[in-house]
Design an enzyme around this catalytic site. Structure first.
Site, PDB file in Angstrom:
ATOM      1  N   CYS A  86      -4.662  -0.908  -2.045  1.00 30.46           N
ATOM      2  CA  CYS A  86      -4.551  -2.235  -1.430  1.00 30.46           C
ATOM      3  C   CYS A  86      -5.649  -2.429  -0.385  1.00 30.46           C
ATOM      4  CB  CYS A  86      -3.162  -2.401  -0.813  1.00 30.46           C
ATOM      5  SG  CYS A  86      -2.956  -3.871   0.204  1.00 30.46           S
ATOM      6  N   CYS A  89      -4.539  -3.847   2.996  1.00 35.16           N
ATOM      7  CA  CYS A  89      -3.829  -2.829   3.773  1.00 35.16           C
ATOM      8  C   CYS A  89      -4.800  -2.012   4.619  1.00 35.16           C
ATOM      9  CB  CYS A  89      -3.053  -1.888   2.851  1.00 35.16           C
ATOM     10  SG  CYS A  89      -1.749  -2.682   1.882  1.00 35.16           S
TER      11      CYS A  89
END
Length: 330
Positions: A86, A89
């Site tokens: 991700c 993230c």
């Protein structure tokens, strides 16, 4: 371990757990006692102080009850759902870690890899990552999803700490100031009182000088960002300033004709609130969050949170609207 006693209704719905006044008094007493007994080095260790590294932890399903639910009875635990693949993230997680360390024990950050903890991801109803929640006294509160600005995260954490302290008497963990990575000692709070500035804001409001009132409250917050009276006053003054030159009929006609237009609904909600139609304002914005997405949805959500501040977290109408918002978002 399956999370237990989790309510998506939000922390502000849980006033019955402890009376706010008693909890706040308990927190202040505990903090004073900690200050008398604490200290650096060996004294801090003896008093149960933790190193900054203990404020950011990795959590899995097996340790969730111990590392999150039980710990949340001492300190608010922020949950960061992330994954190695991700990219957003990788922007958010370091920021959360830094702000957690800066909070100096007022919150703990629990990082949860969704790839390795699919059950937790399902139990929290997560549709996308990064997703951030908080757990306070065993109760779950959704915070935000995706990458958000640092200032917004700071404000969210500050509100979380305030709720945890005032409603549950949680003062957090004592951090060893001598440990490696400990944040520098915070500067002493600015000297007060701010009675003159606050009085000037009230006088400006009474005179209809909304710009002057906004500036007076901002002057207080520039020196004392945690001043709750100034925060509330600024939120109210800004609301009044927004509606001051509105044409109510035109605003309401635009909102009725464009139910999916976030700006039309935001303007109408401001008018609703000023007119005393609190539930109508909240319901309008919750419904708009339901039918919007992306930046438009976030703009509506942020305005709804601002209106919550105008009314106050203790108001049952705010509690009900928070519950409705959580259901729409998650």
């Amino acid at each position: 371990m399956q999370p237990r006693n989790m309510s998506m209704s939000g922390v502000v719905d849980l006033a019955a757990v402890k009376a706010a006044g008693e909890a706040k008094a308990k927190a202040e007493q505990a903090r004073a006692e900690s200050a008398r007994q604490g200290g650096g080095g060996a004294d801090a260790a003896a008093a149960g102080a933790v190193p900054p590294s203990a404020l950011v932890i990795d959590v899995d399903e097996a340790g969730f009850e111990r590392d999150v639910l039980q710990l949340s009875n001492e300190v608010p635990v922020v949950l960061d759902f992330w994954a190695e693949w991700c990219e957003p993230c990788k922007q958010l997680s370091p920021l959360l870690e830094r702000l957690t360390v800066e909070a100096a024990g007022r919150v703990v950050l629990a990082k949860i890899d969704v790839d390795a903890n699919q059950m937790l991801m399902q139990q929290f109803g997560i549709q996308g990552i990064p997703a951030v929640f908080a757990v306070v006294a065993g109760q779950v509160l959704p915070l935000f999803q995706g990458v958000v600005p640092e200032q917004q995260i700071r404000e969210t954490l500050a509100q979380l700490v305030q709720v945890a302290e005032e409603r549950f008497g949680l003062i957090g963990l004592q951090v060893d100031p001598g440990a490696e990575g400990a944040p520098a000692a915070a500067a002493a709070p600015p000297a007060g009182p701010y009675d003159a500035l606050l009085e000037a804001a009230v006088v400006a409001l009474d005179a209809g000088d909304l710009g002057g009132a906004v500036q007076a409250y901002k002057n207080v917050l520039a020196d004392d960002p945690a001043n709750m009276e100034a925060k509330l006053g600024l939120t109210q003054a800004e609301l009044l300033s927004r509606v001051q030159h509105m044409n109510p009929q035109a605003v309401r006609e635009a909102a009725a004709a464009n139910p999916r237009d976030p700006q039309a609904q935001i303007a109408a909600a401001d008018l609703d609130l000023v007119g005393g139609h609190v539930e109508d304002a909240f319901g309008r914005l919750v419904d708009t969050v339901r039918v919007t997405a992306g930046d438009e949805r976030d703009a509506v959500r942020v305005r709804l949170l601002e209106l919550f501040e105008v009314i106050g977290a203790d108001d049952p109408r705010v509690s009900a609207a928070r519950t409705a918002l959580a259901r729409v978002l998650f």
